[in-house]
Design a protein around this motif. Sequence first.
Motif, short mmCIF file in Angstrom:
data_model
loop_
_atom_site.label_atom_id
_atom_site.label_comp_id
_atom_site.label_asym_id
_atom_site.label_seq_id
_atom_site.Cartn_x
_atom_site.Cartn_y
_atom_site.Cartn_z
N SER A 30 0.92 -1.08 0.14
CA SER A 30 -0.19 -0.11 -0.13
C SER A 30 0.85 1.27 0.02
O SER A 30 0.43 2.18 -0.61
N TRP A 31 2.09 1.17 0.54
CA TRP A 31 2.70 2.48 0.53
C TRP A 31 4.18 2.40 -0.12
O TRP A 31 4.67 3.37 -0.59
N ARG A 32 4.46 1.21 -0.64
CA ARG A 32 5.80 1.19 -1.45
C ARG A 32 5.37 0.70 -2.93
O ARG A 32 6.11 1.05 -3.96
N GLY A 33 4.14 0.12 -3.05
CA GLY A 33 3.53 -0.08 -4.61
C GLY A 33 4.60 -1.40 -5.00
O GLY A 33 4.61 -1.50 -5.91
N CYS A 34 4.95 -2.09 -3.86
CA CYS A 34 5.59 -3.51 -4.31
C CYS A 34 4.80 -4.38 -4.90
O CYS A 34 3.57 -4.51 -4.80
N ARG A 35 5.19 -5.19 -5.79
CA ARG A 35 4.59 -6.17 -6.46
C ARG A 35 5.03 -7.52 -6.53
O ARG A 35 4.74 -8.38 -7.42
N THR A 36 6.03 -7.81 -5.72
CA THR A 36 6.64 -9.13 -5.60
C THR A 36 5.78 -10.12 -4.87
O THR A 36 4.58 -9.52 -4.17
N LYS A 37 5.82 -11.41 -4.83
CA LYS A 37 5.32 -12.14 -4.13
C LYS A 37 5.37 -12.06 -2.66
O LYS A 37 6.23 -11.38 -2.08
N ASP A 38 4.21 -12.50 -1.88
CA ASP A 38 4.33 -12.06 -0.30
C ASP A 38 5.57 -12.36 0.17
O ASP A 38 6.22 -12.07 0.98
N LYS A 39 6.42 -13.62 0.03
CA LYS A 39 7.06 -14.51 0.60
C LYS A 39 8.44 -13.73 0.18
O LYS A 39 9.43 -13.92 1.08
N LEU A 40 8.70 -12.78 -1.03
CA LEU A 40 9.90 -12.20 -1.27
C LEU A 40 9.51 -10.55 -0.90
O LEU A 40 10.68 -9.71 -1.36
N ILE A 41 8.54 -10.19 -0.52
CA ILE A 41 8.43 -8.60 -0.61
C ILE A 41 9.32 -7.92 0.56
O ILE A 41 9.60 -6.76 0.31
N HIS A 42 9.77 -8.54 1.54
CA HIS A 42 10.69 -7.68 2.34
C HIS A 42 12.03 -8.19 1.91
O HIS A 42 13.08 -7.60 2.63
N ALA A 43 12.36 -8.93 1.01
CA ALA A 43 13.90 -9.22 0.45
C ALA A 43 13.86 -9.67 -0.88
O ALA A 43 14.06 -10.75 -1.23
N PRO A 44 13.49 -8.71 -1.75
CA PRO A 44 13.32 -8.72 -3.16
C PRO A 44 14.41 -9.38 -3.85
O PRO A 44 14.51 -9.98 -5.09
#
Length: 64
Positions: free
Chosen positions: A11-25
């Motif tokens: 919601s605030w970064r616009g990240c589009r990676t899978k949940d599993k990778l969202i904090h370490a793409p």
Amino acid sequence: MAASSAATCRSWRGCRTKDKLIHAPWLAKPEQLADAGVKLGRDYPLPAVDHAVQRELALALFKR
């Protein structure tokens, strides 16, 4: 109901990676990043340190 950590990040970064990778793409495969439309260094910062390397250095210092 609380939002998931991944949903909050999106919601605030616009990240589009899978949940599993969202904090370490940077751990994602190049094709996963391409599918998500993510370019490291542009859409998400590169890691400042290699945590595995820094952990080993810290452990060695603590053993002294």
